[in-house]
Design a protein around this motif. Structure first.
Motif, PDB file in Angstrom:
ATOM      1  N   GLY A   1       0.711  -1.190  -0.030  1.00 43.11           N
ATOM      2  CA  GLY A   1       0.092  -0.110   0.133  1.00 43.11           C
ATOM      3  C   GLY A   1       0.823   1.100   0.147  1.00 43.11           C
ATOM      4  N   GLU A   2       2.185   1.258   0.124  1.00 45.72           N
ATOM      5  CA  GLU A   2       3.141   2.153   0.056  1.00 45.72           C
ATOM      6  C   GLU A   2       3.796   2.416  -1.102  1.00 45.72           C
ATOM      7  N   PRO A   3       3.440   3.588  -1.604  1.00 43.32           N
ATOM      8  CA  PRO A   3       4.034   4.023  -3.001  1.00 43.32           C
ATOM      9  C   PRO A   3       5.665   3.873  -2.917  1.00 43.32           C
ATOM     10  N   VAL A   4       6.325   3.431  -3.813  1.00 39.87           N
ATOM     11  CA  VAL A   4       7.688   3.305  -3.843  1.00 39.87           C
ATOM     12  C   VAL A   4       8.041   3.387  -5.380  1.00 39.87           C
ATOM     13  N   ALA A   5       9.369   3.954  -5.786  1.00 41.85           N
ATOM     14  CA  ALA A   5       9.757   3.985  -6.980  1.00 41.85           C
ATOM     15  C   ALA A   5      11.138   3.399  -7.231  1.00 41.85           C
ATOM     16  N   ILE A   6      11.664   3.037  -8.191  1.00 37.88           N
ATOM     17  CA  ILE A   6      13.070   2.509  -8.858  1.00 37.88           C
ATOM     18  C   ILE A   6      13.374   3.163  -9.966  1.00 37.88           C
ATOM     19  N   SER A   7      14.604   3.518 -10.112  1.00 38.18           N
ATOM     20  CA  SER A   7      15.073   4.165 -11.180  1.00 38.18           C
ATOM     21  C   SER A   7      16.663   3.527 -11.700  1.00 38.18           C
ATOM     22  N   LEU A   8      16.898   4.066 -13.085  1.00 40.30           N
ATOM     23  CA  LEU A   8      18.341   3.855 -13.415  1.00 40.30           C
ATOM     24  C   LEU A   8      18.766   5.228 -13.626  1.00 40.30           C
ATOM     25  N   THR A   9      19.955   5.452 -13.279  1.00 37.56           N
ATOM     26  CA  THR A   9      20.583   6.945 -13.135  1.00 37.56           C
ATOM     27  C   THR A   9      22.071   6.955 -13.507  1.00 37.56           C
ATOM     28  N   GLY A  10      22.423   7.843 -14.475  1.00 41.92           N
ATOM     29  CA  GLY A  10      23.941   7.763 -15.101  1.00 41.92           C
ATOM     30  C   GLY A  10      23.860   9.009 -15.938  1.00 41.92           C
ATOM     31  N   PRO A  11      25.159   8.981 -16.590  1.00 42.37           N
ATOM     32  CA  PRO A  11      25.392  10.023 -17.573  1.00 42.37           C
ATOM     33  C   PRO A  11      24.212  10.187 -18.610  1.00 42.37           C
ATOM     34  N   GLN A  12      23.898  11.241 -18.873  1.00 39.16           N
ATOM     35  CA  GLN A  12      22.653  11.373 -19.910  1.00 39.16           C
ATOM     36  C   GLN A  12      23.091  10.889 -21.291  1.00 39.16           C
TER      37      GLN A  12
END
Length: 269
Positions: free
Chosen positions: A210-221
């Motif tokens: 029930g809790e919102p959570v997010a995942i991402s990939l982050t790096g040089p554009q």
């Protein structure tokens, strides 16, 4: 039908009082704080004392919690389903892409990082668990805001001032809300040098318990652009496998890889 047990609620309120006062307290003080008779409070404190959750000074007969409650809370936190899901998600993301993978939760106008797996590249994005990110300048932030209703998203965006982090930062709450609505419709979020110059991110959101959570990939554009389709496909696959199915956002249509000339991120330290 289950019934509410007032004694349990009162026992928990005792710990809340100690957390607020941060000092030893007498029975009468605690009784006054939680709004019960001295005799009823004495019974509660005696039970907690016998169970080892509070201690009592020999001379003043004042009470204070022991470390038993903290130990129990820490043991529970170590097996928090949200932390377990975040660990699984970011491990999968980083393994399949080589990029730094992040997991964050929504906290009072910002993103709190609850999981990170650094990428394999020499030039990569680095953070620490517990650090904060701006909602308006991060893929995680936009993905998280897309998991709550528009009214709550608008409220969260106005809890903190939206600072101009880079020339590309969007600081008008209404424009950020519009961008978040686009995230709801297409199923994924993106930032391009909005939080740190030359750094891009792709993110998806969902719910765990029930809790919102997010995942991402982050790096040089530049590297994010070069691997755009693969990264998005990986994010959506992981999203489908680790988040509650009823809350997962929709999958986007296939995208063509876009290449842009952008500044590269600073090397990891």
């Amino acid at each position: 039908m289950a019934a509410t047990v007032p004694a349990v609620a009162r026992a928990m309120s005792i710990f809340e009082v100690f957390a607020r006062e941060q000092r030893e307290l007498s029975n009468s003080e605690i009784a006054r704080f939680i709004g019960v008779a001295d005799s009823s409070c004495a019974d509660l404190l005696h039970t907690l004392y016998q169970a080892g959750y509070v201690t009592r000074t020999a001379r003043s007969k004042r009470f204070y919690p022991t470390g038993r409650l903290l130990a129990a809370a820490q043991a529970i936190a170590e097996n928090d389903p949200l932390l377990q899901v975040s660990r699984e998600a970011i491990d999968l993301l980083s393994e399949k892409t080589g990029e730094t993978a992040l997991c964050g939760r929504l906290e009072h106008g910002f993103v709190r990082i609850i999981g990170i797996q650094e990428g394999k590249y020499a030039l990569r994005y680095v953070m620490k668990i517990g650090e904060k990110m701006a909602l308006h300048g991060s893929g995680l932030g936009k993905a998280l805001l897309a998991q709550v209703d528009p009214e709550e998203a608008a409220r969260q965006l106005r809890l903190k001032s939206l600072k101009k982090l880079t020339p590309a930062s969007i600081t008008d709450p209404a424009l950020v809300e519009r961008a978040v609505q686009e995230v709801r419709e297409r199923g994924w979020a993106e930032t391009r040098s909005e939080g740190i110059q030359g750094v891009g991110a792709l993110a998806v959101g969902g719910h765990v318990g029930g809790e919102p959570v997010a995942i991402s990939l982050t790096g040089p554009q530049e590297r994010i652009d070069e691997n755009r389709e693969h990264y998005l496909r990986t994010l959506l696959d992981v999203q489908a496998s680790v988040f509650d199915p009823r809350d997962a956002t929709a999958r986007p249509a296939p995208l063509k890889t876009r290449r842009r000339n952008t500044a590269r991120a600073a090397p990891a330290t």
